[in-house]
Design an enzyme around this catalytic site. Structure first.
Site, PDB file in Angstrom:
ATOM      1  N   TYR A 144       0.792  -1.226   0.000  1.00  0.00           N
ATOM      2  CA  TYR A 144       0.000   0.000   0.000  1.00  0.00           C
ATOM      3  C   TYR A 144       0.827   1.279   0.000  1.00  0.00           C
ATOM      4  CZ  TYR A 144      -4.599  -2.130   0.584  1.00  0.00           C
ATOM      5  OH  TYR A 144      -5.771  -2.804   0.378  1.00  0.00           O
ATOM      6  N   LYS A 195       2.598 -15.340   2.762  1.00  0.00           N
ATOM      7  CA  LYS A 195       2.790 -16.133   1.541  1.00  0.00           C
ATOM      8  C   LYS A 195       4.295 -16.329   1.358  1.00  0.00           C
ATOM      9  CE  LYS A 195       1.246 -18.162  -2.151  1.00  0.00           C
ATOM     10  NZ  LYS A 195       0.556 -19.465  -2.080  1.00  0.00           N
ATOM     11  N   ASP A 228      -3.534 -18.436   1.263  1.00  0.00           N
ATOM     12  CA  ASP A 228      -4.540 -19.164   0.464  1.00  0.00           C
ATOM     13  C   ASP A 228      -5.232 -20.223   1.321  1.00  0.00           C
ATOM     14  OD1 ASP A 228      -2.028 -20.371   0.516  1.00  0.00           O
ATOM     15  OD2 ASP A 228      -2.085 -21.096  -1.555  1.00  0.00           O
ATOM     16  N   ASP A 252      -6.761  -6.861   4.043  1.00  0.00           N
ATOM     17  CA  ASP A 252      -7.889  -6.243   3.337  1.00  0.00           C
ATOM     18  C   ASP A 252      -8.800  -7.330   2.784  1.00  0.00           C
ATOM     19  OD1 ASP A 252      -9.389  -4.181   2.008  1.00  0.00           O
ATOM     20  OD2 ASP A 252      -8.392  -4.765   0.146  1.00  0.00           O
ATOM     21  N   ASP A 256     -12.808  -8.824   4.289  1.00  0.00           N
ATOM     22  CA  ASP A 256     -14.085  -8.876   3.555  1.00  0.00           C
ATOM     23  C   ASP A 256     -14.645 -10.303   3.583  1.00  0.00           C
ATOM     24  OD1 ASP A 256     -13.794  -6.169   2.832  1.00  0.00           O
ATOM     25  OD2 ASP A 256     -14.559  -6.528   0.804  1.00  0.00           O
TER      26      ASP A 256
HETATM   27  C1  IPM Z   1     -10.553  -0.848   3.098  1.00  0.00           C
HETATM   28  C2  IPM Z   1     -10.567  -0.373   1.651  1.00  0.00           C
HETATM   29  C3  IPM Z   1      -9.314   0.415   1.326  1.00  0.00           C
HETATM   30  C4  IPM Z   1      -8.140  -0.517   1.546  1.00  0.00           C
HETATM   31  C5  IPM Z   1      -9.286   1.027  -0.080  1.00  0.00           C
HETATM   32  C6  IPM Z   1     -10.411   1.994  -0.291  1.00  0.00           C
HETATM   33  C7  IPM Z   1      -7.977   1.706  -0.395  1.00  0.00           C
HETATM   34  O1  IPM Z   1     -10.750  -1.458   0.812  1.00  0.00           O
HETATM   35  O2  IPM Z   1     -10.464   0.010   3.997  1.00  0.00           O
HETATM   36  O3  IPM Z   1     -10.678  -2.043   3.338  1.00  0.00           O
HETATM   37  O4  IPM Z   1      -7.796  -1.322   0.673  1.00  0.00           O
HETATM   38  O5  IPM Z   1      -7.555  -0.451   2.624  1.00  0.00           O
HETATM   39 MN    MN Z   2     -11.261  -3.323   1.848  1.00  0.00          MN
END
Ligand code: IPM
Ligand code: MN
Ligand code: NAD
Length: 360
Positions: A144, A195, A228, A252, A256
């Site tokens: 990042y 990884k 993975d 990240d 999710d």
């Molecule tokens: C998150 C988002 C951000 C990230 C994006 C918007 C840059 O996906 O906060 O999870 O990848 O950190």
């Molecule tokens: Mn995210």
């Protein structure tokens, strides 16, 4: 954290941002006001208009001096989401969100995965006790950092390079934080995920630091999984995890994945923390352009992020009330359409605020 504004008062910077950030954040503020009012714990909210509209109007993303102001004059930042189809480069989001994470050195991105109602998980035969973990995502380094570039851009020979930056200090502090968190919260298991079988330099460093730090916590069960395999195991048997620690990009992605195990992005909160310093609290979800403006975004993620903010400010009881409010709304099916309900964002916010005000 000791509040810097005289005992009971906390100053909160509110950055609602774009899309549904502008819809869920006011609801979180409403609920925060309701839960703190009876205990006479004033939260002072100051709103900032940083986001796509401002960026498109005058080219300003994160204004000059903003970082110092937030650091010196605020206890916490309540953040919505950034991202707008009119800014395809996502430059304003990189400047504001990544800018604050980096410049405030918010090295811990804590993303709890907690199933609040068993009807919400897409997994079969899983209950609340099976899906309860926290992902600690390194938040200031990795892929990042924006180090890289193009060579021969726009030609058939184009090369694009994006560097993965991992410092000894950065890796060590997030791993150590994860163990300390486990110890303080009575959690037995820490899983570090990388990884290192393919990323033989960057994640070799993660391996070596992990091996060192884990020895200091002999009472905690330490484990390593490749990323993975971790993704697969989180779906196969989420009950095996208490604490997961991983790098910025993998964190990240698995956060999710974890969010969906617990009912979806609409419910997932996160905290971007540097212990003892101004920290930032936000839902895990983005600006959701596909539903923005319809008034149907789920405010639970923003409200649960607000609960994490109250915990950080030391207002544990109020934080618990917010979590209880969300659980109660789920029980009553007082929810937005993506959870199968018929309620609007504002209706859910009003309901939670009323609950929070009554319980206190
Ligand atoms: C998150 C988002 C951000 C990230 C994006 C918007 C840059 O996906 O906060 O999870 O990848 O950190
Ligand atoms: Mn995210
Ligand atoms: P997203 O999280 O915005 O949306 C993904 C899906 O989840 C969509 O179908 C959306 O409708 C749904 N969703 C998300 N939050 C919801 C909520 N509260 N209630 C109901 N449904 C919800 O992810 P995306 O579509 O990949 O990204 C959209 C924009 O947001 C992009 O510009 C992206 O860069 C940005 N983004 C920002 C952040 C952030 O500010 N922290 C996080 C993720 C994505």
């Amino acid at each position: 954290m000791p509040l810097r504004w005289g005992g009971e008062k906390a100053r909160i910077a509110v950055i609602a941002g774009d899309g549904i950030g502008k819809e869920v954040t006011p609801e979180a503020v409403k609920v925060l006001r309701a839960v703190t009012a009876p205990a006479k714990r004033p939260l002072e909210f100051v709103e900032f208009d940083w986001g796509a509209d401002r960026y498109l109007k005058d080219g300003v993303s994160l204004p000059a001096g903003a970082v110092e102001m937030l650091r010196d004059e605020f206890d916490a930042i309540l953040f919505g989401a950034l991202g707008d189809p009119r800014v395809p480069s996502n430059q304003h989001a990189a400047d504001i969100l990544l800018g604050l994470r980096f410049k405030l050195d918010l090295y811990v991105n804590a993303r709890p995965v907690e199933l609040l109602d068993e009807r919400l998980t897409p997994l079969r035969n899983r209950t609340e006790k099976d899906i309860r973990m926290v992902v600690f995502r390194e938040n200031t380094e990795g892929l990042y950092v924006g180090v890289g570039g193009f060579f021969k851009k726009g030609t058939a020979d184009e090369i694009a390079v994006q560097e993965d930056v991992n410092s000894r200090k950065g890796v060590e502090r997030i791993i150590r934080y994860s163990y300390d968190y486990a110890r303080e919260h009575g959690l037995k298991r820490v899983c570090m995920s990388d990884k290192s079988n393919a990323m033989t330099f960057a994640h070799d460093l993660w391996q070596r630091v992990f091996k060192e730090v884990r020895q200091e916590y002999p009472k905690i069960e330490s484990r390593h999984l490749y990323i993975d395999t971790l993704a697969m195991e989180m779906v196969r048997d989420p009950a095996q995890f208490d604490v997961i620690v991983t790098c910025n990009l993998f964190g990240d992605i698995v956060s999710d994945l974890g969010a969906q195990l617990a009912g979806g992005l609409g419910l997932a909160p996160s905290a971007n923390i540097h212990p003892g310093r101004t920290s930032l609290f936000e839902p895990v979800h983005g600006s959701a352009p596909n539903i923005a403006g319809k008034g149907i975004a789920n405010p639970f993620g923003a409200v649960l992020a607000s609960a994490m903010m109250l915990d950080f400010l030391g207002w544990k009881q109020e934080a618990q009330v917010l979590r209880e409010a969300v659980r109660a709304a789920l029980r009553e099916n007082f929810v937005t359409p993506e959870l199968g309900g018929v309620k609007q964002t504002v209706e859910v916010g009003d309901w939670l605020a009323k609950f929070a005000g009554k319980v206190r």
